[in-house]
Write a protein that holds these residues in place. Structure first.
Motif, PDB file in Angstrom:
ATOM      1  N   TYR A 144       6.044  -0.386  -9.375  1.00  0.00           N
ATOM      2  CA  TYR A 144       5.011   0.473  -9.939  1.00  0.00           C
ATOM      3  C   TYR A 144       5.679   1.802 -10.277  1.00  0.00           C
ATOM      4  N   VAL A 145       6.073   1.962 -11.548  1.00  0.00           N
ATOM      5  CA  VAL A 145       6.839   3.137 -11.960  1.00  0.00           C
ATOM      6  C   VAL A 145       6.175   3.778 -13.178  1.00  0.00           C
ATOM      7  N   ARG A 146       5.851   5.075 -13.060  1.00  0.00           N
ATOM      8  CA  ARG A 146       5.248   5.840 -14.161  1.00  0.00           C
ATOM      9  C   ARG A 146       4.039   5.105 -14.771  1.00  0.00           C
ATOM     10  N   GLY A 147       3.229   4.545 -13.880  1.00  0.00           N
ATOM     11  CA  GLY A 147       2.011   3.871 -14.319  1.00  0.00           C
ATOM     12  C   GLY A 147       2.213   2.460 -14.834  1.00  0.00           C
ATOM     13  N   GLU A 148       3.472   2.019 -14.891  1.00  0.00           N
ATOM     14  CA  GLU A 148       3.763   0.673 -15.364  1.00  0.00           C
ATOM     15  C   GLU A 148       3.915  -0.283 -14.179  1.00  0.00           C
ATOM     16  N   PHE A 149       3.454  -1.518 -14.374  1.00  0.00           N
ATOM     17  CA  PHE A 149       3.575  -2.538 -13.332  1.00  0.00           C
ATOM     18  C   PHE A 149       4.439  -3.682 -13.844  1.00  0.00           C
TER      19      PHE A 149
END
Length: 311
Positions: free
Chosen positions: A46-51
């Motif tokens: 879960y990085v910068r709102g990305e999954f």
């Protein structure tokens, strides 16, 4: 897009659907939560709102973005096959696996919350009534006096498990049993007891709903037969037409319960009325298909492999 099947290694019914998915050319991965951690592995970011998530087993890796649908068939308990299993590891593995899968846009057969609620027998009976099914008079009680009054009122009653087959080793099954007229109901205080008016049936009905496709089968009962799961009758399951009224009630029940799949059991009385007994959200269908030739496995494969929304 890939179909994910959550089930144990020995599952003949899943094998039937796998064969149909292969025939249709639909990619699939079969994964047993019992193998996580170990043979099964997962990773999610879960990085910068990305999954981004990945699941692997048997040398196969599937991206969570690439999941088309998830069939919760007969999954093992998470971490059951771990080198050092524990309640903590089971909880951690279950939270990780299902938590990650809930982040996907895949369709579920069935959604986990809906499936958990659908297992509650008292709730089933209430929902069946609202859906328009004939439902036998029923009481669930820990009051001996209430149980005695119910038996006196309906005269012919049966007792059955509230929760179905209990856990245990070896596994146990509790048959539905007629209650004798002179029954002492004092033991009802020891645990919730489900009593139901006895339906003198001439046949058992199993109706398998896969989305909006219905497959009904009928097996004649012996005189006085109570529980069709026990004892041979000399009869086999045969396909039977679904009455429009029943079809409407099944559609409403599925909608209210949020189920993509359900195995409905009915008792057919002497007048041909189908009395609702239960709906198993994960009920078997392999034995029905083998005896009747109804293409239930293909219907499941079609639902799982569908590219868009499916009812």
């Amino acid at each position: 897009m890939t179909v994910l099947i959550l089930t144990c290694e020995q599952d003949v019914t899943a094998d039937m659907v796998v064969a149909q998915l292969h025939r249709r050319g639909v990619p699939l991965v079969r994964f047993d939560p019992a193998d996580l951690p170990g043979e099964g592995a997962l990773s999610a970011e879960y990085v910068r709102g990305e999954f981004r998530g990945y699941l692997s087993t048997g040398g196969r890796v599937v991206s969570m973005d690439g999941l088309r649908s998830i069939w919760v068939r007969r999954p093992g308990e998470p971490a059951a096959h771990a080198a050092e299993p524990s309640e903590w590891l089971t909880a951690e593995s279950g939270q990780a696996l299902y938590g990650v899968l809930e982040c996907t846009g895949a369709r579920w057969m069935n959604e986990r919350d809906a499936a958990a609620k659908a297992r509650l027998k008292p709730w089933q009976l209430r929902l069946a009534h609202h859906s328009g099914f004939p439902v036998p008079a029923t009481v669930v009680t820990t009051y001996p006096r209430v149980a005695r009054q119910f038996a006196e009122q309906y005269r012919h009653v049966v007792v059955k498990a509230v929760s179905g087959k209990p856990p245990g080793d070896p596994p146990m099954a509790l048959p539905t049993t007629l209650v004798p007229p002179d029954t002492d109901f004092s033991d009802v205080a020891a645990g919730p007891t489900l009593l139901q008016r006895y339906i003198a049936k001439r046949a058992d009905i199993r109706l398998t709903a896969v989305g909006d496709r219905l497959f009904a089968a009928r097996k004649p009962a012996e005189p006085g037969q109570v529980d069709g799961r026990y004892g041979g009758t000399g009869h086999t399951w045969e396909p039977v037409e679904v009455q429009p009224r029943v079809e409407r009630s099944v559609a409403l029940y599925r909608k209210l319960a949020g189920l993509a799949y359900g195995a409905f059991d009915f008792a057919e009385d002497s007048e041909g009325t189908w009395w609702f007994l239960e709906c198993n959200q994960g009920g078997q269908f392999g034995f029905i298909e083998l005896e009747t030739g109804q293409p239930i496995a293909d219907a499941v494969a079609e639902w799982l492999g569908a590219p868009g929304e499916c009812s």
